[in-house]
Design a protein around this motif. Structure first.
Motif, PDB file in Angstrom:
ATOM      1  N   GLY A   1      -9.937   0.803   8.862  1.00  0.00           N
ATOM      2  CA  GLY A   1      -9.658   1.894   7.922  1.00  0.00           C
ATOM      3  C   GLY A   1      -8.400   2.658   8.292  1.00  0.00           C
ATOM      4  N   LEU A   2      -8.216   2.910   9.582  1.00  0.00           N
ATOM      5  CA  LEU A   2      -7.017   3.615  10.047  1.00  0.00           C
ATOM      6  C   LEU A   2      -5.769   2.755   9.885  1.00  0.00           C
ATOM      7  CD1 LEU A   2      -8.561   5.319  13.181  1.00  0.00           C
ATOM      8  CD2 LEU A   2      -7.519   6.517  11.250  1.00  0.00           C
ATOM      9  N   VAL A   3      -5.913   1.446  10.056  1.00  0.00           N
ATOM     10  CA  VAL A   3      -4.779   0.532   9.835  1.00  0.00           C
ATOM     11  C   VAL A   3      -4.337   0.592   8.377  1.00  0.00           C
ATOM     12  CG1 VAL A   3      -4.114  -1.901   9.694  1.00  0.00           C
ATOM     13  CG2 VAL A   3      -5.287  -1.063  11.719  1.00  0.00           C
ATOM     14  N   ILE A   4      -5.286   0.475   7.453  1.00  0.00           N
ATOM     15  CA  ILE A   4      -4.966   0.494   6.018  1.00  0.00           C
ATOM     16  C   ILE A   4      -4.361   1.841   5.626  1.00  0.00           C
ATOM     17  CG2 ILE A   4      -5.926   0.371   3.686  1.00  0.00           C
ATOM     18  CD1 ILE A   4      -8.086  -1.508   4.846  1.00  0.00           C
ATOM     19  N   SER A   5      -4.984   2.922   6.100  1.00  0.00           N
ATOM     20  CA  SER A   5      -4.510   4.269   5.765  1.00  0.00           C
ATOM     21  C   SER A   5      -3.075   4.485   6.222  1.00  0.00           C
ATOM     22  CB  SER A   5      -5.432   5.307   6.409  1.00  0.00           C
ATOM     23  OG  SER A   5      -4.897   6.605   6.259  1.00  0.00           O
ATOM     24  N   ASN A   6      -2.804   4.186   7.486  1.00  0.00           N
ATOM     25  CA  ASN A   6      -1.463   4.419   8.029  1.00  0.00           C
ATOM     26  C   ASN A   6      -0.431   3.454   7.457  1.00  0.00           C
ATOM     27  OD1 ASN A   6      -1.363   6.526  10.484  1.00  0.00           O
ATOM     28  ND2 ASN A   6      -3.385   5.599  10.353  1.00  0.00           N
ATOM     29  N   ALA A   7      -0.854   2.246   7.087  1.00  0.00           N
ATOM     30  CA  ALA A   7       0.056   1.308   6.425  1.00  0.00           C
ATOM     31  C   ALA A   7       0.498   1.865   5.075  1.00  0.00           C
ATOM     32  CB  ALA A   7      -0.623  -0.044   6.252  1.00  0.00           C
ATOM     33  N   LEU A   8      -0.445   2.460   4.324  1.00  0.00           N
ATOM     34  CA  LEU A   8      -0.116   3.055   3.031  1.00  0.00           C
ATOM     35  C   LEU A   8       0.784   4.281   3.202  1.00  0.00           C
ATOM     36  CD1 LEU A   8      -3.532   2.802   1.133  1.00  0.00           C
ATOM     37  CD2 LEU A   8      -1.492   1.402   0.804  1.00  0.00           C
ATOM     38  N   VAL A   9       0.507   5.075   4.225  1.00  0.00           N
ATOM     39  CA  VAL A   9       1.337   6.254   4.488  1.00  0.00           C
ATOM     40  C   VAL A   9       2.764   5.827   4.853  1.00  0.00           C
ATOM     41  CG1 VAL A   9       1.678   8.218   6.034  1.00  0.00           C
ATOM     42  CG2 VAL A   9      -0.603   7.717   5.149  1.00  0.00           C
ATOM     43  N   ALA A  10       2.878   4.770   5.673  1.00  0.00           N
ATOM     44  CA  ALA A  10       4.207   4.254   6.030  1.00  0.00           C
ATOM     45  C   ALA A  10       4.922   3.700   4.801  1.00  0.00           C
ATOM     46  CB  ALA A  10       4.073   3.166   7.093  1.00  0.00           C
ATOM     47  N   LEU A  11       4.180   3.058   3.903  1.00  0.00           N
ATOM     48  CA  LEU A  11       4.759   2.576   2.645  1.00  0.00           C
ATOM     49  C   LEU A  11       5.308   3.745   1.839  1.00  0.00           C
ATOM     50  CD1 LEU A  11       5.264   0.589   0.299  1.00  0.00           C
ATOM     51  CD2 LEU A  11       2.848   0.858  -0.336  1.00  0.00           C
ATOM     52  N   CYS A  12       4.535   4.814   1.738  1.00  0.00           N
ATOM     53  CA  CYS A  12       4.993   6.003   1.014  1.00  0.00           C
ATOM     54  C   CYS A  12       6.255   6.565   1.661  1.00  0.00           C
ATOM     55  CB  CYS A  12       3.895   7.067   1.001  1.00  0.00           C
ATOM     56  SG  CYS A  12       4.320   8.547   0.065  1.00  0.00           S
ATOM     57  N   GLY A  13       6.280   6.592   3.008  1.00  0.00           N
ATOM     58  CA  GLY A  13       7.459   7.086   3.719  1.00  0.00           C
ATOM     59  C   GLY A  13       8.689   6.243   3.436  1.00  0.00           C
ATOM     60  N   ALA A  14       8.508   4.916   3.428  1.00  0.00           N
ATOM     61  CA  ALA A  14       9.634   4.008   3.173  1.00  0.00           C
ATOM     62  C   ALA A  14      10.165   4.177   1.747  1.00  0.00           C
ATOM     63  CB  ALA A  14       9.196   2.564   3.403  1.00  0.00           C
ATOM     64  N   VAL A  15       9.254   4.281   0.784  1.00  0.00           N
ATOM     65  CA  VAL A  15       9.652   4.433  -0.619  1.00  0.00           C
ATOM     66  C   VAL A  15      10.302   5.794  -0.853  1.00  0.00           C
ATOM     67  CG1 VAL A  15       8.773   4.564  -2.979  1.00  0.00           C
ATOM     68  CG2 VAL A  15       7.888   2.821  -1.440  1.00  0.00           C
ATOM     69  N   PHE A  16       9.731   6.828  -0.216  1.00  0.00           N
ATOM     70  CA  PHE A  16      10.294   8.179  -0.367  1.00  0.00           C
ATOM     71  C   PHE A  16      11.696   8.262   0.224  1.00  0.00           C
ATOM     72  CE2 PHE A  16      11.113  12.299   1.663  1.00  0.00           C
ATOM     73  CZ  PHE A  16      11.142  13.112   0.541  1.00  0.00           C
ATOM     74  N   ALA A  17      11.894   7.692   1.414  1.00  0.00           N
ATOM     75  CA  ALA A  17      13.210   7.741   2.069  1.00  0.00           C
ATOM     76  C   ALA A  17      14.270   7.050   1.224  1.00  0.00           C
ATOM     77  CB  ALA A  17      13.126   7.084   3.450  1.00  0.00           C
ATOM     78  N   GLN A  18      13.898   5.936   0.587  1.00  0.00           N
ATOM     79  CA  GLN A  18      14.854   5.216  -0.255  1.00  0.00           C
ATOM     80  C   GLN A  18      15.175   6.012  -1.521  1.00  0.00           C
ATOM     81  OE1 GLN A  18      14.102   0.761  -0.422  1.00  0.00           O
ATOM     82  NE2 GLN A  18      12.395   1.383   0.878  1.00  0.00           N
ATOM     83  N   ASP A  19      14.221   6.782  -1.996  1.00  0.00           N
ATOM     84  CA  ASP A  19      14.493   7.659  -3.138  1.00  0.00           C
ATOM     85  C   ASP A  19      15.332   8.857  -2.698  1.00  0.00           C
ATOM     86  OD1 ASP A  19      14.169   9.068  -5.686  1.00  0.00           O
ATOM     87  OD2 ASP A  19      12.751  10.323  -4.593  1.00  0.00           O
ATOM     88  N   PHE A  20      15.002   9.414  -1.540  1.00  0.00           N
ATOM     89  CA  PHE A  20      15.703  10.585  -1.006  1.00  0.00           C
ATOM     90  C   PHE A  20      17.129  10.247  -0.581  1.00  0.00           C
ATOM     91  CE2 PHE A  20      16.390  13.879   2.342  1.00  0.00           C
ATOM     92  CZ  PHE A  20      16.197  14.992   1.526  1.00  0.00           C
ATOM     93  N   GLY A  21      17.333   8.978  -0.201  1.00  0.00           N
ATOM     94  CA  GLY A  21      18.666   8.533   0.192  1.00  0.00           C
ATOM     95  C   GLY A  21      18.930   8.571   1.674  1.00  0.00           C
ATOM     96  N   SER A  22      17.935   9.010   2.466  1.00  0.00           N
ATOM     97  CA  SER A  22      18.107   9.065   3.919  1.00  0.00           C
ATOM     98  C   SER A  22      16.748   9.206   4.588  1.00  0.00           C
ATOM     99  CB  SER A  22      19.004  10.237   4.317  1.00  0.00           C
ATOM    100  OG  SER A  22      18.397  11.464   3.967  1.00  0.00           O
ATOM    101  N   ALA A  23      16.743   9.003   5.905  1.00  0.00           N
ATOM    102  CA  ALA A  23      15.523   9.153   6.692  1.00  0.00           C
ATOM    103  C   ALA A  23      15.810   9.996   7.917  1.00  0.00           C
ATOM    104  CB  ALA A  23      14.997   7.777   7.115  1.00  0.00           C
ATOM    105  N   ASN A  24      14.857  10.872   8.268  1.00  0.00           N
ATOM    106  CA  ASN A  24      14.972  11.651   9.511  1.00  0.00           C
ATOM    107  C   ASN A  24      13.574  11.899  10.067  1.00  0.00           C
ATOM    108  OD1 ASN A  24      13.996  14.460   8.618  1.00  0.00           O
ATOM    109  ND2 ASN A  24      15.573  13.996   7.085  1.00  0.00           N
ATOM    110  N   VAL A  25      13.518  12.345  11.303  1.00  0.00           N
ATOM    111  CA  VAL A  25      12.231  12.460  12.000  1.00  0.00           C
ATOM    112  C   VAL A  25      11.375  13.606  11.474  1.00  0.00           C
ATOM    113  CG1 VAL A  25      13.021  11.410  14.141  1.00  0.00           C
ATOM    114  CG2 VAL A  25      13.319  13.866  13.799  1.00  0.00           C
ATOM    115  N   ASN A  26      11.959  14.523  10.746  1.00  0.00           N
ATOM    116  CA  ASN A  26      11.210  15.693  10.268  1.00  0.00           C
ATOM    117  C   ASN A  26      10.599  15.502   8.877  1.00  0.00           C
ATOM    118  OD1 ASN A  26      11.852  17.326  12.587  1.00  0.00           O
ATOM    119  ND2 ASN A  26      13.930  17.503  11.766  1.00  0.00           N
ATOM    120  N   GLN A  27      10.753  14.320   8.307  1.00  0.00           N
ATOM    121  CA  GLN A  27      10.232  14.095   6.957  1.00  0.00           C
ATOM    122  C   GLN A  27       8.708  14.086   6.900  1.00  0.00           C
ATOM    123  OE1 GLN A  27      12.381  10.496   5.886  1.00  0.00           O
ATOM    124  NE2 GLN A  27      13.687  11.630   4.488  1.00  0.00           N
ATOM    125  N   GLY A  28       8.053  13.948   8.050  1.00  0.00           N
ATOM    126  CA  GLY A  28       6.590  13.909   8.055  1.00  0.00           C
ATOM    127  C   GLY A  28       5.935  15.268   8.130  1.00  0.00           C
TER     128      GLY A  28
END
Length: 392
Positions: free
Chosen positions: A279-306
Motif C-alpha cells: 500500500g505504501l509503495v502504491i501510494s508513494n508511487a502515485l505521489v511521485a507521479l504527481c510530483g513529476a507531472v506537476f514539475a513539468q507543468d511548473f517548468g522546474s523542480a526544487n526540493v521545497n515543492q513537497g
C-alpha cells in the motif's frame, strides 16, 4: 483573470493534484496510516523527472522512472514500520528527512548539496498535445463548442424523456407487448425532443454569438491550460482505472481488509506486513507521479515543492467527502477528483482576491474544520440520544 480562466485553471490543476489525493487516500483511508513520507516523495518524483529530462531522457520514460523511485522509498517507509516496528508516522518522518538531502543531491547532480538548487524543464509530457492544440486551436475550440452543445442537448433530452416515459409507464400494466410499445414511444419522443432542442439552439444562437463565444474560450482558457488539462485527464483516468481494477482483485481486497481490521485479516491468512508495504509503495508511487507531472507543468523542480503536500492531499479528500460523504471505493475516487477541482478553483479565487499569502493558513483551517465536523456531529447525536433515554 476571468471566471472562465479561474474555472479552467482550477480544474486543470485539480486533475493533476487528484493523483496525489488518490495516493494519500490509499494510506490515510484504506490503510489508516498517516504517511508524512509523501512530503519527500513528491519532490523526489519532480527531481528525478527533471534531472533525467535535462540530460535528454524522454519525458514519458523519465516520468515512469520517477514513479518507480517513489515506490521504492514508499517500500522503505513500509519496511521501517513493519519489520523494525517503528510507528508509521515516525517511519514517514524518517523517510521524508532522508529524502530532503537525497533530493538536493539529485538536483545537484551528486555535487555539493544546497537547498537553493532548481532545474528548469523545457521538454515535457505536455509538449506533443500542446503543439497539436497550438497549430489547430480554433478547430479545437470549435470541437469543444460542439461537445458542449451535444452535452446540453443530451442532458436536456434525457431529463424530459425520463419524465415523459415515467408518466407513460405508469399508465400501462406490465406485459411484453405494452413494454415494446413504451420502448418505441420512448425512442420516437427522444428523437423529436433532441431535434427540436437543436433547432431551438440554432434559432437562439446566431453565427456571431458562436464566434464571440469561441473568442472568449480562446482568450480565457488558453492553449497551455487546455493541453495541461487534457494530459492530466488522460493520466488521471489511467490511474483511476488501474486503482479501481487493482483494488477489486484478490490482492487489492486483501490490502483493504488489512486496513479495515489487521488482526482479522491476519487470522484469514493474509500477510498484513506485505500488504502494508504494498500500500505504501502504491501510494508513494502515485505521489511521485504527481510530483513529476506537476514539475513539468511548473517548468522546474526544487526540493521545497513537497512542503504542505500532505495537507493538500487531506484537503482534497475531506472536501470530496464533505460533498459526497464516505462512499464505496469507486465513488470515493470520484469524490477525490471533484474535491481536487473545487480546492484549486478556490485557490485560484484566493489568488484573484490577492489573499494567497494566507493560503497555508486557509488550508490548515479548512482541513481542521472538515475533520472536526464528524466529531461534533457524533457528540451532538450522542447527547441527543442520551437526553432521549433520560426523558424516557
Amino acid at each position: 483573470m476571468g471566471i472562465l480562466s479561474i474555472l479552467s485553471s482550477g480544474i486543470a490543476n485539480g486533475l493533476i493534484w487528484a493523483i496525489l489525493g488518490i495516493g494519500v487516500y490509499i494510506t490515510y483511508r484504506i490503510l489508516d496510516i498517516a504517511d508524512l513520507g509523501i512530503e519527500g516523495t513528491f519532490p523526489l518524483g519532480a527531481s528525478v523527472a527533471a534531472i533525467l529530462i535535462s540530460v535528454g531522457v524522454n519525458p514519458f520514460i523519465a516520468t515512469i522512472i520517477a514513479i518507480i523511485v517513489g515506490g521504492i522509498f514508499g517500500a522503505l517507509t513500509g519496511v521501517l514500520h513493519t519489520k523494525f516496528k517503528i510507528p508509521a508516522i515516525l517511519s514517514g518522518i524518517i523517510t521524508m528527512t532522508a529524502l530532503f538531502t537525497i533530493n538536493m543531491l539529485v538536483l545537484g547532480g551528486f555535487k555539493t548539496p544546497t537547498n537553493n538548487l532548481q532545474i528548469s524543464i523545457s521538454n515535457t509530457v505536455y509538449a506533443p498535445i500542446r503543439n497539436i492544440l497550438f497549430n489547430n486551436k480554433e478547430f479545437i475550440v470549435e470541437i469543444i463548442l460542439c461537445i458542449l452543445l451535444v452535452a446540453l442537448i443530451t442532458i436536456f433530452s434525457f431529463i424530459l424523456v425520463k419524465f415523459i416515459i415515467n408518466v407513460i409507464k405508469n399508465s400501462f400494466k406490465k406485459n411484453i407487448v405494452k413494454n415494446i410499445i413504451v420502448v418505441s414511444i420512448e425512442s420516437i419522443i427522444g428523437v423529436l425532443i433532441g431535434v427540436g432542442f437543436v433547432m431551438l439552439i440554432i434559432k437562439l444562437f446566431n453565427i456571431n454569438d458562436l464566434i464571440f463565444i469561441k473568442k472568449i474560450l480562446i482568450n480565457e482558457i488558453g492553449i497551455a491550460t487546455l493541453s495541461k488539462g487534457l494530459v492530466a485527464f488522460i493520466i488521471l483516468m489511467a490511474v483511476f482505472g488501474a486503482c479501481y481494477w487493482f483494488f477489486g482483485t484478490e490482492i487489492g481486497m486483501s490490502l483493504r481488509a488489512t486496513g479495515n481490521n489487521a488482526r482479522m485479516a491476519k487470522a484469514q491468512g493474509i500477510n498484513t506486513n506485505a500488504m502494508i508495504i504494498l500500500g505504501l509503495v502504491i501510494s508513494n508511487a502515485l505521489v511521485a507521479l504527481c510530483g513529476a507531472v506537476f514539475a513539468q507543468d511548473f517548468g522546474s523542480a526544487n526540493v521545497n515543492q513537497g512542503d504542505g503536500t500532505i495537507v493538500v492531499g487531506l484537503a482534497v479528500i475531506v472536501i470530496g467527502e464533505a460533498i459526497f460523504g464516505r462512499q464505496d471505493f469507486k465513488k470515493s475516487l470520484i469524490s477525490i477528483i471533484v474535491g481536487a477541482a473545487i480546492y484549486y478553483i478556490l485557490e485560484d479565487v484566493a489568488v484573484k482576491l490577492e489573499v494567497e499569502h494566507y493560503l497555508k493558513l486557509v488550508r490548515a483551517v479548512l482541513v481542521a474544520v472538515v475533520l472536526i465536523i464528524p466529531f461534533v456531529k457524533k457528540k451532538l447525536s450522542f447527547k441527543k440520544k442520551k437526553g432521549g433515554a433520560v426523558n424516557a
